[in-house]
Design a protein around this motif. Structure first.
Motif, PDB file in Angstrom:
ATOM      1  N   ASN A 121       0.836  -1.209   0.000  1.00 44.26           N
ATOM      2  CA  ASN A 121       0.000   0.000   0.000  1.00 44.26           C
ATOM      3  C   ASN A 121       0.866   1.252   0.000  1.00 44.26           C
ATOM      4  OD1 ASN A 121      -2.634  -0.859  -0.039  1.00 44.26           O
ATOM      5  ND2 ASN A 121      -2.769  -1.107   2.176  1.00 44.26           N
ATOM      6  N   GLY A 122       1.834   1.272   0.928  1.00 49.10           N
ATOM      7  CA  GLY A 122       2.693   2.441   1.070  1.00 49.10           C
ATOM      8  C   GLY A 122       3.492   2.720  -0.193  1.00 49.10           C
ATOM      9  N   ILE A 123       4.054   1.658  -0.769  1.00 46.55           N
ATOM     10  CA  ILE A 123       4.851   1.836  -1.995  1.00 46.55           C
ATOM     11  C   ILE A 123       3.965   2.353  -3.127  1.00 46.55           C
ATOM     12  CG2 ILE A 123       6.137   0.604  -3.794  1.00 46.55           C
ATOM     13  CD1 ILE A 123       7.234  -1.210  -1.606  1.00 46.55           C
ATOM     14  N   ALA A 124       2.744   1.779  -3.235  1.00 41.95           N
ATOM     15  CA  ALA A 124       1.849   2.216  -4.314  1.00 41.95           C
ATOM     16  C   ALA A 124       1.496   3.697  -4.147  1.00 41.95           C
ATOM     17  CB  ALA A 124       0.576   1.364  -4.318  1.00 41.95           C
ATOM     18  N   HIS A 131      -3.937   9.467  -4.613  1.00 43.72           N
ATOM     19  CA  HIS A 131      -4.459   9.709  -3.267  1.00 43.72           C
ATOM     20  C   HIS A 131      -4.620   8.378  -2.511  1.00 43.72           C
ATOM     21  CE1 HIS A 131      -7.026  11.022  -0.019  1.00 43.72           C
ATOM     22  NE2 HIS A 131      -6.808  12.276  -0.386  1.00 43.72           N
ATOM     23  N   PRO A 132      -4.174   8.332  -1.244  1.00 45.92           N
ATOM     24  CA  PRO A 132      -4.241   7.087  -0.465  1.00 45.92           C
ATOM     25  C   PRO A 132      -5.647   6.487  -0.423  1.00 45.92           C
ATOM     26  CG  PRO A 132      -3.026   8.743   0.747  1.00 45.92           C
ATOM     27  CD  PRO A 132      -3.520   9.412  -0.491  1.00 45.92           C
ATOM     28  N   LEU A 133      -6.654   7.365  -0.425  1.00 42.68           N
ATOM     29  CA  LEU A 133      -8.021   6.870  -0.378  1.00 42.68           C
ATOM     30  C   LEU A 133      -8.306   5.946  -1.563  1.00 42.68           C
ATOM     31  CD1 LEU A 133     -11.000   8.868   0.758  1.00 42.68           C
ATOM     32  CD2 LEU A 133     -11.217   7.883  -1.482  1.00 42.68           C
ATOM     33  N   ILE A 134      -7.843   6.368  -2.745  1.00 42.61           N
ATOM     34  CA  ILE A 134      -8.092   5.581  -3.957  1.00 42.61           C
ATOM     35  C   ILE A 134      -7.220   4.328  -3.968  1.00 42.61           C
ATOM     36  CG2 ILE A 134      -7.845   5.600  -6.462  1.00 42.61           C
ATOM     37  CD1 ILE A 134     -10.235   7.102  -5.558  1.00 42.61           C
ATOM     38  N   VAL A 135      -5.936   4.491  -3.627  1.00 38.86           N
ATOM     39  CA  VAL A 135      -5.030   3.331  -3.658  1.00 38.86           C
ATOM     40  C   VAL A 135      -5.539   2.240  -2.726  1.00 38.86           C
ATOM     41  CG1 VAL A 135      -2.732   2.515  -3.077  1.00 38.86           C
ATOM     42  CG2 VAL A 135      -3.002   4.672  -4.276  1.00 38.86           C
ATOM     43  N   THR A 136      -5.876   2.628  -1.481  1.00 41.78           N
ATOM     44  CA  THR A 136      -6.264   1.597  -0.518  1.00 41.78           C
ATOM     45  C   THR A 136      -7.658   1.053  -0.815  1.00 41.78           C
ATOM     46  OG1 THR A 136      -7.000   3.317   1.019  1.00 41.78           O
ATOM     47  CG2 THR A 136      -4.789   2.477   1.308  1.00 41.78           C
ATOM     48  N   LEU A 137      -8.489   1.877  -1.431  1.00 41.35           N
ATOM     49  CA  LEU A 137      -9.782   1.364  -1.901  1.00 41.35           C
ATOM     50  C   LEU A 137      -9.537   0.257  -2.929  1.00 41.35           C
ATOM     51  CD1 LEU A 137     -12.698   2.200  -1.368  1.00 41.35           C
ATOM     52  CD2 LEU A 137     -12.606   3.606  -3.401  1.00 41.35           C
ATOM     53  N   GLY A 138      -8.587   0.507  -3.833  1.00 43.87           N
ATOM     54  CA  GLY A 138      -8.246  -0.470  -4.862  1.00 43.87           C
ATOM     55  C   GLY A 138      -7.629  -1.726  -4.278  1.00 43.87           C
ATOM     56  N   THR A 139      -6.609  -1.568  -3.441  1.00 46.41           N
ATOM     57  CA  THR A 139      -5.978  -2.762  -2.870  1.00 46.41           C
ATOM     58  C   THR A 139      -6.983  -3.481  -1.968  1.00 46.41           C
ATOM     59  OG1 THR A 139      -5.031  -1.380  -1.139  1.00 46.41           O
ATOM     60  CG2 THR A 139      -3.587  -1.961  -2.948  1.00 46.41           C
ATOM     61  N   GLY A 140      -7.866  -2.719  -1.328  1.00 52.11           N
ATOM     62  CA  GLY A 140      -8.894  -3.348  -0.503  1.00 52.11           C
ATOM     63  C   GLY A 140      -9.774  -4.268  -1.339  1.00 52.11           C
ATOM     64  N   ALA A 141     -10.159  -3.800  -2.518  1.00 57.04           N
ATOM     65  CA  ALA A 141     -10.991  -4.629  -3.400  1.00 57.04           C
ATOM     66  C   ALA A 141     -10.230  -5.884  -3.804  1.00 57.04           C
ATOM     67  CB  ALA A 141     -11.413  -3.832  -4.625  1.00 57.04           C
TER      68      ALA A 141
ATOM     69  N   GLN B 309     -14.158 -10.458 -10.216  1.00 63.48           N
ATOM     70  CA  GLN B 309     -14.732  -9.130 -10.461  1.00 63.48           C
ATOM     71  C   GLN B 309     -14.176  -8.113  -9.481  1.00 63.48           C
ATOM     72  OE1 GLN B 309     -18.989  -9.260 -10.346  1.00 63.48           O
ATOM     73  NE2 GLN B 309     -19.158  -9.907 -12.471  1.00 63.48           N
ATOM     74  N   ILE B 310     -14.106  -8.556  -8.208  1.00 63.84           N
ATOM     75  CA  ILE B 310     -13.664  -7.620  -7.174  1.00 63.84           C
ATOM     76  C   ILE B 310     -12.178  -7.320  -7.340  1.00 63.84           C
ATOM     77  CG2 ILE B 310     -13.741  -7.128  -4.724  1.00 63.84           C
ATOM     78  CD1 ILE B 310     -15.673  -9.398  -4.392  1.00 63.84           C
ATOM     79  N   VAL B 311     -11.391  -8.387  -7.620  1.00 59.27           N
ATOM     80  CA  VAL B 311      -9.958  -8.201  -7.796  1.00 59.27           C
ATOM     81  C   VAL B 311      -9.699  -7.236  -8.951  1.00 59.27           C
ATOM     82  CG1 VAL B 311      -7.784  -9.339  -8.341  1.00 59.27           C
ATOM     83  CG2 VAL B 311      -9.462 -10.498  -6.900  1.00 59.27           C
ATOM     84  N   LEU B 312     -10.397  -7.506 -10.077  1.00 59.98           N
ATOM     85  CA  LEU B 312     -10.198  -6.692 -11.269  1.00 59.98           C
ATOM     86  C   LEU B 312     -10.566  -5.240 -11.009  1.00 59.98           C
ATOM     87  CD1 LEU B 312      -9.474  -6.974 -14.313  1.00 59.98           C
ATOM     88  CD2 LEU B 312     -11.912  -6.976 -14.747  1.00 59.98           C
ATOM     89  N   LYS B 313     -11.668  -5.054 -10.261  1.00 60.35           N
ATOM     90  CA  LYS B 313     -12.103  -3.696  -9.943  1.00 60.35           C
ATOM     91  C   LYS B 313     -10.993  -2.947  -9.206  1.00 60.35           C
ATOM     92  CE  LYS B 313     -15.614  -2.666  -7.023  1.00 60.35           C
ATOM     93  NZ  LYS B 313     -16.962  -3.000  -6.572  1.00 60.35           N
ATOM     94  N   GLY B 314     -10.392  -3.655  -8.234  1.00 59.04           N
ATOM     95  CA  GLY B 314      -9.316  -3.031  -7.471  1.00 59.04           C
ATOM     96  C   GLY B 314      -8.167  -2.607  -8.357  1.00 59.04           C
ATOM     97  N   VAL B 315      -7.771  -3.505  -9.281  1.00 63.66           N
ATOM     98  CA  VAL B 315      -6.647  -3.206 -10.161  1.00 63.66           C
ATOM     99  C   VAL B 315      -6.974  -2.019 -11.063  1.00 63.66           C
ATOM    100  CG1 VAL B 315      -5.201  -4.110 -12.013  1.00 63.66           C
ATOM    101  CG2 VAL B 315      -5.833  -5.585 -10.090  1.00 63.66           C
ATOM    102  N   VAL B 316      -8.214  -2.029 -11.612  1.00 66.09           N
ATOM    103  CA  VAL B 316      -8.631  -0.933 -12.502  1.00 66.09           C
ATOM    104  C   VAL B 316      -8.588   0.406 -11.763  1.00 66.09           C
ATOM    105  CG1 VAL B 316     -10.597   0.040 -13.751  1.00 66.09           C
ATOM    106  CG2 VAL B 316     -10.015  -2.361 -14.041  1.00 66.09           C
ATOM    107  N   ILE B 317      -9.069   0.395 -10.505  1.00 63.98           N
ATOM    108  CA  ILE B 317      -9.105   1.632  -9.722  1.00 63.98           C
ATOM    109  C   ILE B 317      -7.722   2.254  -9.635  1.00 63.98           C
ATOM    110  CG2 ILE B 317      -9.450   2.603  -7.411  1.00 63.98           C
ATOM    111  CD1 ILE B 317     -11.478   0.333  -6.938  1.00 63.98           C
ATOM    112  N   VAL B 318      -6.747   1.434  -9.188  1.00 62.89           N
ATOM    113  CA  VAL B 318      -5.413   1.978  -8.928  1.00 62.89           C
ATOM    114  C   VAL B 318      -4.750   2.417 -10.225  1.00 62.89           C
ATOM    115  CG1 VAL B 318      -3.149   1.501  -7.961  1.00 62.89           C
ATOM    116  CG2 VAL B 318      -5.188   0.573  -6.865  1.00 62.89           C
TER     117      VAL B 318
END
Lengths: 324, 327
Positions: A121-124, A131-141, B309-318
């Motif tokens: 998370n930190g490296i990303a 923004h951390p909110l978006i990065v961690t939202l993404g890694t959270g998913a 779906q969830i994994v892909l969503k996360g990757v797309v977001i970042v």
């Protein structure tokens, strides 16, 4: 950003001291008010037993919220905590699978894994400059998806005696909650007395100035997210001890819930102001509030409403002044 | 960084910004979401010819419209420098309230009034907290999300609440010559929002307030009212989306729109709306919503486990968010 920072600075400096008093004052005041009300409502509310019970019930939330406090102090946020707890909790019980020999190595492995995920998370955040909110939202998913790929149902189990972590008591004092209290005291000491702790505040207060001062902003950012991951791993292990197995949605509620004790405890979402002890009190306040509402036989739904109103009340009393 | 966002503002406050000339990488980033959308459509079509069947496309649109309606409001709030986590709660509350009315055309008007009132009131509270009490948007809207959730569960006792009247069911799930009816609702709202945000002074003020609030105040804009307005707009749109989604679902329960608060933020961000405020477009945000739904659909087309779906969503977001970062 530069404009708001420069115009806001002198005012902040002037308000620094009263704000610190105000910060813990509000949460302490709320705790006192609820305690007094509770004692009026029921004789059993004021008993030592009840307070120990509340103390124990705030353990898990306090643990996640500590990591959240650190990320928020730097001006960031970690929205992957819930999914991380879910994933790590299913891995813990799934791999241990009731085999007593595996307990120590797996727990150690989970703690390391939590730190690695936090570090990612930190490296990303540092490398992508998102923004951390978006990065961690993404890694959270991603982490939630992985947890569900691992298992769709509660997985594995833990040997007898593992629940000592959650339910164990030495002289009526909960072991798990006491460990958390000690972790908090340590964190508070480190944040106040070490250069690293003060630098974390500095980043959140004014990132630009921190860079100009030559502080290792990137490394510190990675550090706080790694610590958040570590604390998520501890929470995951604690939850497995409490429930006897890991569940793929075990942590789902913690993502947003972990922010509540932090802000109720007076830490500003904009970063740089606040502290870990406020968060501990915030977590205690929430457990106390739920306990109080239980004594009133208020349904869980209305408990939610009251919790939401308490957030509104507390945060509008602090007046952030900055967007976060 | 925020100052850089708006050329007019920058010239007011500083002479030496980073280069103001549009660069190639910037214009690629501006259209990246549309390119990505077209690529996803083509790849989906190649991966599974059935994807392009009228049936599948109309289903996809039916499912995307509620998210797209929410995204419009979310985008307006984010452009104005805020964030709205309460949208999903507003959706569910509006839909649940709608099930209390049964019957004919009159009920539709009643439902619209009640749900718009719920959305507008929530938006007003959010806006007042953010603008007047300077609560951070994240917290103000988180708190109202929790309050609404509690009220809703207390009202329904957690049980599903039945369905919306037949007319709204048609709006939510019907098709006319293969074209989903709810697309018309979206079209009206999207065109109106696009016009207001991109072609009127009001829209300009939204952007400048989001880009730099201090400057907006110096320019004499009614900043508080602009901010409150953005949250009210988001609340109203979420309420409409809730009724449309409620019409799509056969049974309305407390979970209608679950996950939309984060999905709508994600759609807006991958559509080029900057979280720091002051930048972005409504069409981009809508394309973001479409990409999100298409990516989820692609996982099914490729026969992957649904968890992907969830994994892909996360990757797309970042990755998508990383594309927009100004170097």
């Amino acid at each position: 950003m530069s404009i708001t920072a420069t115009t806001a600075l002198p005012r902040n400096r002037a308000r620094r001291l009263p704000e610190q008093v105000l910060r813990l004052g509000i949460v302490v005041l709320l705790i006192v008010v609820i305690t007094v009300l509770g004692c009026l409502v029921s004789d059993r509310f004021g008993t030592l037993n009840n307070f120990l019970n509340v103390y124990e019930q705030s353990t898990d939330l306090a643990l996640v919220a500590l990591g959240q406090t650190l990320t928020i102090l730097t001006g960031g946020i970690d929205l992957s905590v819930g999914s991380m707890i879910s994933l790590l909790s299913v891995l813990t019980s799934g791999i241990i699978n009731s085999n007593g020999d595996l307990v120590l190595p797996v727990c150690a492995g989970i703690i390391v894994l939590g730190m690695v995920i936090g570090l990612i998370n930190g490296i990303a955040i540092v490398m992508l400059r998102v923004h951390p909110l978006i990065v961690t939202l993404g890694t959270g998913a991603v982490l939630q998806g992985l947890a569900l790929l691992y298992t769709m149902a509660p997985a594995g189990g833990v040997p007898d005696g593992f629940d000592f972590l959650a339910y164990g008591r030495i002289a009526d004092i909960s072991v798990g909650a006491t460990i958390v209290l000690l972790v908090y005291l340590l964190a508070s000491f480190l944040m106040r007395r070490t250069a690293t702790g003060r630098n974390i505040y500095a980043i959140g207060d004014d990132r630009h100035a921190a860079v100009l001062l030559g502080l290792p902003v990137k490394r510190l950012t990675m550090l706080v997210y790694t610590l958040s991951g570590l604390l998520c791993a501890m929470t995951a292990i604690y939850l497995v001890a409490r429930f006897g197995s890991g569940q793929p949605y075990a942590g789902a509620n913690y993502t947003l819930a972990s922010v509540t004790p932090v802000v109720v405890g007076g830490t500003m979402l904009s970063g740089g102001r606040g502290g870990v002890i406020g968060t501990l009190l915030g977590a205690y306040l929430i457990a106390l509030l739920n306990d109080f509402l239980n004594f009133l036989h208020v349904s869980t739904e209305i408990q939610l409403v009251v919790q939401g109103l308490i957030i509104m009340l507390a945060v509008s009393a602090y007046r952030e002044g900055k967007r976060g | 960084m925020k100052v850089d966002a708006i050329p007019q503002v920058r010239s007011l406050v500083t002479k030496s910004g980073r280069g103001s000339k549009p660069r190639l990488s910037d214009s690629i980033a501006r259209y990246a979401i549309y390119i990505f959308l077209v690529l996803l459509l083509i790849l989906s079509g190649i991966a599974a010819p059935s994807f392009l069947s009228q049936q599948n496309l109309s289903n996809l649109v039916l499912q995307t419209v509620p998210l797209a309606i929410v995204v419009i409001g979310q985008a307006i709030v984010i452009m104005t420098g805020g964030l709205d986590l309460s949208v999903a709660s507003v959706m569910a509350t509006a839909a649940v309230a709608g099930t209390c009315f049964a019957g004919g055309v009159g009920a539709v008007i009643e439902i619209l009034v009640v749900s718009l009132f719920i959305g507008g009131a929530t938006g007003l509270v959010n806006g007042l907290l953010v603008a007047k009490r300077q609560v951070s948007p994240f917290l103000a809207t988180l708190a109202s999300m929790i309050v609404l959730q509690g009220l809703r569960f207390a009202w329904t006792k957690g049980a599903p609440s039945g369905g919306l009247p037949p007319i709204l069911r048609v709006v939510g799930s019907g098709t006319w010559h293969g074209i989903p009816v709810n697309l018309a609702v979206l079209a009206v709202l999207a065109v109106a929002a696009c016009f207001i945000v991109h072609f009127t002074l009001l829209g300009r003020r939204f952007m400048i307030t989001g880009g730099n609030q201090v400057t907006a105040r110096l320019l004499g804009y009614p900043v508080d009212r602009i901010i409150i307005g953005s949250y009210v707009a988001s609340g109203l749109l979420a309420a409409i989306a809730g009724v449309v989604l409620g019409g799509y679902a056969e049974i309305v329960d407390n979970q209608v729109g679950r996950g939309f608060e984060l999905d709508s933020i994600v759609a807006a961000v991958i559509g080029g709306v900057a979280l720091s405020g002051g930048r972005g477009t409504i069409p981009g945000a809508l394309a973001g919503a479409a990409v999100l739904m298409l990516a989820a659909n692609a996982v099914l087309l490729l026969g992957l486990p649904i968890q992907f779906q969830i994994v892909l969503k996360g990757v797309v977001i970042v990755l998508a968010a990383a594309c927009y970062v100004r170097r």
